[in-house]
Design a protein around this motif. Sequence first.
Motif, PDB file in Angstrom:
ATOM      1  N   SER A  49     111.120 -38.266  57.135  1.00 23.67           N
ATOM      2  CA  SER A  49     110.308 -39.429  56.787  1.00 23.67           C
ATOM      3  C   SER A  49     109.567 -39.160  55.472  1.00 23.67           C
ATOM      4  N   CYS A  92     104.172 -33.110  67.742  1.00 25.67           N
ATOM      5  CA  CYS A  92     103.905 -33.188  66.304  1.00 25.67           C
ATOM      6  C   CYS A  92     103.858 -34.637  65.835  1.00 25.67           C
ATOM      7  N   ARG A  93     104.763 -35.432  66.341  1.00 24.89           N
ATOM      8  CA  ARG A  93     104.790 -36.851  65.963  1.00 24.89           C
ATOM      9  C   ARG A  93     103.496 -37.555  66.367  1.00 24.89           C
ATOM     10  N   GLN A  94     103.010 -37.228  67.551  1.00 23.37           N
ATOM     11  CA  GLN A  94     101.771 -37.860  68.010  1.00 23.37           C
ATOM     12  C   GLN A  94     100.581 -37.397  67.177  1.00 23.37           C
ATOM     13  N   LEU A 126     108.356 -31.395  69.170  1.00 22.81           N
ATOM     14  CA  LEU A 126     108.500 -32.377  68.090  1.00 22.81           C
ATOM     15  C   LEU A 126     107.750 -33.658  68.437  1.00 22.81           C
ATOM     16  N   GLU A 127     107.845 -34.070  69.690  1.00 25.26           N
ATOM     17  CA  GLU A 127     107.130 -35.277  70.106  1.00 25.26           C
ATOM     18  C   GLU A 127     105.622 -35.078  69.966  1.00 25.26           C
ATOM     19  N   ALA A 173     106.887 -36.592  56.078  1.00 25.77           N
ATOM     20  CA  ALA A 173     107.430 -35.253  56.296  1.00 25.77           C
ATOM     21  C   ALA A 173     107.777 -34.573  54.984  1.00 25.77           C
ATOM     22  N   GLU A 201     113.955 -39.181  61.086  1.00 22.55           N
ATOM     23  CA  GLU A 201     114.405 -40.554  61.264  1.00 22.55           C
ATOM     24  C   GLU A 201     115.921 -40.604  61.248  1.00 22.55           C
ATOM     25  N   ARG A 240     101.064 -38.826  63.710  1.00 27.57           N
ATOM     26  CA  ARG A 240     101.239 -40.284  63.724  1.00 27.57           C
ATOM     27  C   ARG A 240     102.375 -40.712  62.797  1.00 27.57           C
ATOM     28  N   ASP A 241     103.499 -40.006  62.957  1.00 27.86           N
ATOM     29  CA  ASP A 241     104.643 -40.243  62.081  1.00 27.86           C
ATOM     30  C   ASP A 241     105.900 -39.761  62.798  1.00 27.86           C
ATOM     31  N   PRO A 242     107.043 -40.427  62.596  1.00 27.91           N
ATOM     32  CA  PRO A 242     108.278 -39.993  63.281  1.00 27.91           C
ATOM     33  C   PRO A 242     108.835 -38.663  62.766  1.00 27.91           C
ATOM     34  N   LEU A 243     108.513 -38.268  61.542  1.00 28.31           N
ATOM     35  CA  LEU A 243     108.958 -37.017  60.921  1.00 28.31           C
ATOM     36  C   LEU A 243     110.462 -36.986  60.679  1.00 28.31           C
TER      37      LEU A 243
END
Length: 317
Positions: A75, A56-58, A53-54, A78, A66, A61-64
């Motif tokens: 998000s 994917c976030r990188q 998941l981390e 997402a 929250e 460029r989104d927390p996905l």
Amino acid sequence: MNSAALTSSPALLALATMDQRLLRLLDAILDEVHLARAAARVGWPLPAAANALERCRQLLRDPLLEDGGQQMRLSSLAQTLREPLRLALGGDGTASPAHEQDLATLARRVRILMPDYPAQVVAQPLYQELSASAPLLDLEFQTWQGDADAAARLERGEADLVLGAATPTNTLRGREVLQERCVVVMRRDHPAAQQLTMARWLEYPHLQIACHDTLNRRIDEQLATQGLRRRIGMVIPNFLMAPALLQGSDLIAVMPMYCVPAATAAHPVVLACLRPPLPLEAPPLRLLHHRRHADDRAVAHVAQGLERIVRQRFDVR
């Protein structure tokens, strides 16, 4: 963000760089809105899923996911990824390995929303049936807060199945499983029980069961067309509180007929069920899911069992 904007953003390019295993995990996260459940669904250890998941976030460029307070939420980005992700997974309707699993090895948690009654009746037989056919499926019965809330939670991915009176939409799919009728319920020796006219019905305070919000709205709208209104003497959150309150007071309740058997079984000589003094059609009971679960074998299997049990236990025609 609309789909046109997404195609010109880095997000679609980022999806193209992910391998199929990572895409399937992300797909499960969007469905479950919960990392642990998504990991279990695709068979990943939780630490590995957290690392993925981390990643994917990188890449996106989104927390996905929250913090939504009591539970996680998707998000804004997402929420736009569903269709592009399906395309990245092949877009040909081919089920993922989780969908292809035999039911005996399918491990998932399926979240169900329905009022306390019929949940009180269907929970045990549904669990027994699934224990035999899909022993690794887990069930979560969530707190019912009305049809509007249930539909919204399906849309947000916070529930998988809803049994209630919510109406299907472009994204919420389902079918009618029970067409009900309404009855007026009161203690058997209630002053209005012998002859329930409109005047007598409105003369006494009403017990409103908040979880039947669609039915309550229909009653009040129909009375309003005649310039009438009822006095709500007490509001309670669910059906299970109603029998004792009706038994010991002059309160009157309107409820679907399927709610009555438990009351009359517990209090067979003190509760009367009468025809309402106005033409009142009960909203049908529908089983709904979001289109994101169209190919979800776990949700489909639970839905089939739930529908069969409801029809067996509550068909009053």
